[in-house]
Design an enzyme around this catalytic site. Structure first.
Site, mmCIF file in Angstrom:
data_model
loop_
_atom_site.group_PDB
_atom_site.id
_atom_site.type_symbol
_atom_site.label_atom_id
_atom_site.label_comp_id
_atom_site.label_asym_id
_atom_site.label_seq_id
_atom_site.Cartn_x
_atom_site.Cartn_y
_atom_site.Cartn_z
ATOM 1 N N PRO A 11 1.260 -1.684 -0.353
ATOM 2 C CA PRO A 11 0.177 -0.313 -0.213
ATOM 3 C C PRO A 11 0.963 1.909 -0.208
ATOM 4 O O PRO A 11 1.577 1.186 0.730
ATOM 5 C CB PRO A 11 -1.077 0.291 1.482
ATOM 6 C CG PRO A 11 0.142 -1.177 2.125
ATOM 7 C CD PRO A 11 0.606 -1.676 1.372
ATOM 8 N N ASN A 12 0.655 2.472 -0.858
ATOM 9 C CA ASN A 12 1.065 3.654 -1.033
ATOM 10 C C ASN A 12 2.319 4.181 -1.602
ATOM 11 O O ASN A 12 2.391 5.179 -2.144
ATOM 12 C CB ASN A 12 1.176 3.881 0.060
ATOM 13 C CG ASN A 12 -0.046 4.185 1.018
ATOM 14 O OD1 ASN A 12 -1.303 5.269 0.883
ATOM 15 N ND2 ASN A 12 0.149 3.684 2.396
ATOM 16 N N ARG A 19 5.317 10.946 -2.797
ATOM 17 C CA ARG A 19 5.093 10.844 -1.559
ATOM 18 C C ARG A 19 6.466 11.460 -0.419
ATOM 19 O O ARG A 19 7.708 9.796 -0.565
ATOM 20 C CB ARG A 19 4.437 9.078 -0.910
ATOM 21 C CG ARG A 19 4.823 8.739 0.458
ATOM 22 C CD ARG A 19 4.490 7.246 0.035
ATOM 23 N NE ARG A 19 3.354 6.996 1.291
ATOM 24 C CZ ARG A 19 4.019 5.669 1.849
ATOM 25 N NH1 ARG A 19 4.420 4.585 1.116
ATOM 26 N NH2 ARG A 19 3.627 5.346 3.118
ATOM 27 N N TYR A 24 10.945 8.912 1.292
ATOM 28 C CA TYR A 24 11.325 7.905 -0.239
ATOM 29 C C TYR A 24 12.025 7.944 -0.913
ATOM 30 O O TYR A 24 11.868 7.455 -2.496
ATOM 31 C CB TYR A 24 9.411 7.194 0.049
ATOM 32 C CG TYR A 24 9.150 6.776 1.079
ATOM 33 C CD1 TYR A 24 9.674 5.475 1.371
ATOM 34 C CD2 TYR A 24 7.903 7.562 1.873
ATOM 35 C CE1 TYR A 24 8.646 4.852 3.272
ATOM 36 C CE2 TYR A 24 7.390 6.953 3.085
ATOM 37 C CZ TYR A 24 7.956 5.245 3.719
ATOM 38 O OH TYR A 24 6.851 5.142 4.900
ATOM 39 N N ASN A 75 8.069 -5.334 -0.508
ATOM 40 C CA ASN A 75 8.345 -4.279 0.338
ATOM 41 C C ASN A 75 6.510 -4.053 0.914
ATOM 42 O O ASN A 75 6.087 -3.715 -0.021
ATOM 43 C CB ASN A 75 8.475 -2.629 -0.705
ATOM 44 C CG ASN A 75 8.462 -1.850 0.722
ATOM 45 O OD1 ASN A 75 7.741 -1.972 1.488
ATOM 46 N ND2 ASN A 75 8.812 -0.846 0.132
ATOM 47 N N ALA A 78 2.841 -0.571 4.446
ATOM 48 C CA ALA A 78 2.353 -0.467 6.253
ATOM 49 C C ALA A 78 1.710 -1.986 6.942
ATOM 50 O O ALA A 78 1.861 -2.165 7.943
ATOM 51 C CB ALA A 78 1.324 0.253 6.505
ATOM 52 N N GLU A 99 12.744 -9.223 2.148
ATOM 53 C CA GLU A 99 12.127 -7.980 2.132
ATOM 54 C C GLU A 99 12.758 -7.016 2.269
ATOM 55 O O GLU A 99 13.780 -6.736 2.577
ATOM 56 C CB GLU A 99 11.487 -8.026 3.997
ATOM 57 C CG GLU A 99 10.515 -7.124 4.701
ATOM 58 C CD GLU A 99 10.527 -7.418 6.236
ATOM 59 O OE1 GLU A 99 10.509 -8.251 6.753
ATOM 60 O OE2 GLU A 99 10.002 -6.109 7.119
ATOM 61 N N HIS A 101 12.732 -2.586 2.161
ATOM 62 C CA HIS A 101 12.004 -0.865 3.035
ATOM 63 C C HIS A 101 13.471 0.004 2.003
ATOM 64 O O HIS A 101 13.800 -0.149 2.799
ATOM 65 C CB HIS A 101 12.072 -0.856 4.184
ATOM 66 C CG HIS A 101 10.955 -1.732 4.947
ATOM 67 N ND1 HIS A 101 9.613 -1.762 4.830
ATOM 68 C CD2 HIS A 101 11.280 -3.472 5.675
ATOM 69 C CE1 HIS A 101 8.783 -3.113 4.807
ATOM 70 N NE2 HIS A 101 9.606 -3.658 6.014
ATOM 71 N N ARG A 108 12.458 5.132 12.565
ATOM 72 C CA ARG A 108 11.386 5.831 12.435
ATOM 73 C C ARG A 108 11.005 5.736 13.541
ATOM 74 O O ARG A 108 11.323 5.071 14.737
ATOM 75 C CB ARG A 108 10.438 5.882 11.492
ATOM 76 C CG ARG A 108 11.559 5.582 10.148
ATOM 77 C CD ARG A 108 10.874 5.879 8.798
ATOM 78 N NE ARG A 108 9.790 6.151 8.440
ATOM 79 C CZ ARG A 108 9.083 5.817 7.994
ATOM 80 N NH1 ARG A 108 9.141 5.089 6.709
ATOM 81 N NH2 ARG A 108 8.043 6.606 7.399
#
Ligand code: DQA
Length: 150
Positions: A11-12, A19, A24, A75, A78, A99, A101, A108
């Site tokens: 998502p996103n 964004r 990012y 990725n 969320a 995985e 990111h 964070r």
């Protein structure tokens, strides 16, 4: 070694490039996917990509990869921090996954420090920006073996 790689963005991530660019970066998702496709083509690896904002769509895609894909690079956005279902799907199809990111999730908010996937991943890459995708593909291409039936 992997002959077939599936890249999944959760998502996103369709908003990449616009964004939160300080977190990012300014590269768009189509640019990331084009580079990944090119990298795979140069290595004679079959490449597929899915971006979805819907957990069920991601689950279906993982299920369909069974028997067709040697390695998944994901990725989960969320969903990393919430989805037992994506964890179960990846374990269910028994496809090795990396995985990725873009940001360093450990630098964070604390809710980003936990991943439902990391302990089952072949590797976890975070904080390298979009280079993380390239590094993951390079790793998979060299070290993840094709399944006999894939
Ligand atoms: C992300 C980190 C997640 O915490 C976040 O929800 C994202 C992107 C990353 O690539 O850094 O959507 O997975």
């Amino acid at each position: 070694m992997a002959k077939s790689i599936l890249l999944i963005n959760g998502p996103n991530l369709n908003l990449l490039g616009t964004r939160e660019p300080a977190t990012y970066g300014s590269t768009t998702l189509p640019q990331v996917v084009e580079a990944a496709q090119k990298q795979c083509t140069e290595k004679s690896i079959t490449f597929a990509h899915l971006q979805s904002n819907h957990e069920g769509v991601i689950l279906d895609c993982i299920h369909e990869a069974r028997g067709n894909v040697d390695a998944i690079i994901i990725n989960p956005g969320a969903f990393t921090h919430t989805s037992v279902a994506i964890r179960d799907a990846l374990l269910g199809v028994d496809i090795p996954f990396v995985e990725v990111h873009i940001s360093n999730v450990h630098a964070r908010e604390t809710f980003r420090h936990h991943s439902y996937l990391s302990d089952k991943a072949v590797a976890v890459i975070c904080g390298l920006g979009i280079y993380g995708y390239e590094a993951a593909i390079e790793y998979a291409s060299r070290h993840i073996k094709p399944k006999e039936n894939a």
